[in-house]
Design an enzyme around this catalytic site. Structure first.
Site, PDB file in Angstrom:
ATOM      1  N   ASP A 164       0.572  -1.236   0.087  1.00 38.24           N
ATOM      2  CA  ASP A 164      -0.007   0.292  -0.268  1.00 38.24           C
ATOM      3  C   ASP A 164       0.453   0.896  -0.486  1.00 38.24           C
ATOM      4  O   ASP A 164       1.815   1.580   0.948  1.00 38.24           O
ATOM      5  CB  ASP A 164      -1.133   0.274   1.141  1.00 38.24           C
ATOM      6  CG  ASP A 164      -1.695  -0.802   1.241  1.00 38.24           C
ATOM      7  OD1 ASP A 164      -2.868  -0.720   0.338  1.00 38.24           O
ATOM      8  OD2 ASP A 164      -1.892  -1.419   2.014  1.00 38.24           O
ATOM      9  N   ASP A 186     -10.005  -5.042  -0.833  1.00 35.95           N
ATOM     10  CA  ASP A 186      -9.387  -4.994   0.208  1.00 35.95           C
ATOM     11  C   ASP A 186     -10.320  -3.384   1.015  1.00 35.95           C
ATOM     12  O   ASP A 186     -10.910  -2.329   1.245  1.00 35.95           O
ATOM     13  CB  ASP A 186      -8.885  -3.189  -0.292  1.00 35.95           C
ATOM     14  CG  ASP A 186      -7.325  -3.039   0.141  1.00 35.95           C
ATOM     15  OD1 ASP A 186      -6.954  -3.034   1.741  1.00 35.95           O
ATOM     16  OD2 ASP A 186      -6.832  -2.406  -0.285  1.00 35.95           O
TER      17      ASP A 186
HETATM   18  C1  DX5 Z   1      -6.248   0.669   3.355  1.00 33.15           C
HETATM   19  C2  DX5 Z   1      -5.367   0.040   2.644  1.00 33.15           C
HETATM   20  C3  DX5 Z   1      -5.423  -1.513   2.857  1.00 33.15           C
HETATM   21  C4  DX5 Z   1      -5.312  -1.931   4.382  1.00 33.15           C
HETATM   22  C5  DX5 Z   1      -6.377  -3.057   4.925  1.00 33.15           C
HETATM   23  O1  DX5 Z   1      -6.202   1.808   2.644  1.00 33.15           O
HETATM   24  O2  DX5 Z   1      -5.423  -0.363   1.078  1.00 33.15           O
HETATM   25  O3  DX5 Z   1      -4.959  -1.918   2.354  1.00 33.15           O
HETATM   26  O4  DX5 Z   1      -3.992  -1.539   4.783  1.00 33.15           O
HETATM   27  O5  DX5 Z   1      -5.805  -3.345   6.246  1.00 33.15           O
HETATM   28  P1  DX5 Z   1      -6.987  -3.584   6.952  1.00 33.15           P
HETATM   29  O6  DX5 Z   1      -7.383  -5.384   6.146  1.00 33.15           O
HETATM   30  O7  DX5 Z   1      -6.737  -4.011   8.183  1.00 33.15           O
HETATM   31  O8  DX5 Z   1      -8.337  -3.287   6.810  1.00 33.15           O
HETATM   32 ZN    ZN Z   2      -4.457  -1.620   0.072  1.00 40.32          ZN
END
Ligand code: DX5
Ligand code: ZN
Length: 240
Positions: free
Chosen positions: A37, A186
């Site tokens: 990310d 996501d």
């Molecule tokens: C948020 C990111 C995600 C995040 C997902 O902007 O794109 O990939 O890290 O984390 P969780 O699964 O904890 O929501």
């Molecule tokens: Zn992400």
């Protein structure tokens, strides 16, 4: 043939002080991708990682890297990321995702072309409020579509109800266009939400906190994948 759902653990929830151990752990547990990310503090709140960490990561894993660019003007930085991915174990298995909201008019199709010219797979991401229709001009060219089930920015947020219906909308749009991109989801995905998403047609589930904040991350990853696969198999059996 039945294709299992792939889990893409998000590095935002990993421990950067022992990053290699976390990468090895998800690799051993059967992750499909490492989800990387990139947030610039403009397109979305939060400042995360960029080129230097990606350079280290590609040398440290045999998993395909799934780069999620939450940045303004991705056209400007795309060449840097694509260049680094050439050093990955298999650059053709790596995915680069740009956000539809960050690219205007012909820019979206152009970004997809640039990703393909570097030999990587191209994906377009949609924020929760962005309608699926914006994918129409490019859907036939994409290897993957990313449906965000939280606002981009932080891990550990709660899944936005109804995101599974959006996955089904993407499936319908793709079918109508004769396309079959993988669909990735996501945000807030865990063992409770994975079955809904898999039943709606999701192929790849990003999991940050649900994996890395678990007491046993490997067991959590496998449990989520199993829950998703069971739902997917049941849906396919019901459709047969
Ligand atoms: C948020 C990111 C995600 C995040 C997902 O902007 O794109 O990939 O890290 O984390 P969780 O699964 O904890 O929501
Ligand atoms: Zn992400």
């Amino acid at each position: 043939m039945f294709q299992p759902v792939k889990i893409a653990p998000s590095i935002l929830s990993a421990n950067f002080m022992s990053f290699q151990a976390d990468i090895d752990l998800i690799e051993r547990a059967g992750a499909g991708y490492v989800h990387y990310d990139v947030i610039d503090g403009h397109f979305a709140p939060n400042l995360t990682v960029g080129i230097p960490v990606l350079k280290q990561l590609v040398k440290s894993t045999s998993l395909p890297v799934d780069v999620h660019l939450m940045i303004d003007n991705p056209e400007r930085e795309l060449p840097w990321f694509l260049d680094v991915l050439q050093g990955a174990a298999d650059p053709t298995a790596c995915v680069v995702t740009v956000h539809a909201e960050a690219l205007y008019g012909p820019q979206l199709a152009r970004a997809v072309e640039v990703i393909h010219a570097a030999g990587c797979k191209a994906a377009v991401a949609l924020k929760p409020c962005t309608p699926v229709a914006v994918l129409a001009p490019v859907i036939a060219e994409l290897e993957m579509v990313l449906v965000m089930s939280v606002e981009p920015g932080f891990s550990g947020q709660s899944y936005i109800e109804g995101s599974d219906a959006k996955v089904a909308e993407v499936v319908a749009l793709a079918r109508a266009a004769g396309a079959s991109p993988l669909i990735e989801v996501d945000g807030g995905v865990g063992v409770a939400t994975a079955p809904l998403l898999a039943a709606a047609g999701a192929d790849v589930l990003v999991c940050g906190n649900a994996v890395f904040a678990a007491e046993d991350p490997a067991a959590a990853l496998m449990r989520i994948e199993q829950a998703a696969d069971e739902a997917r198999e049941a849906t396919l059996a019901a459709q047969a």
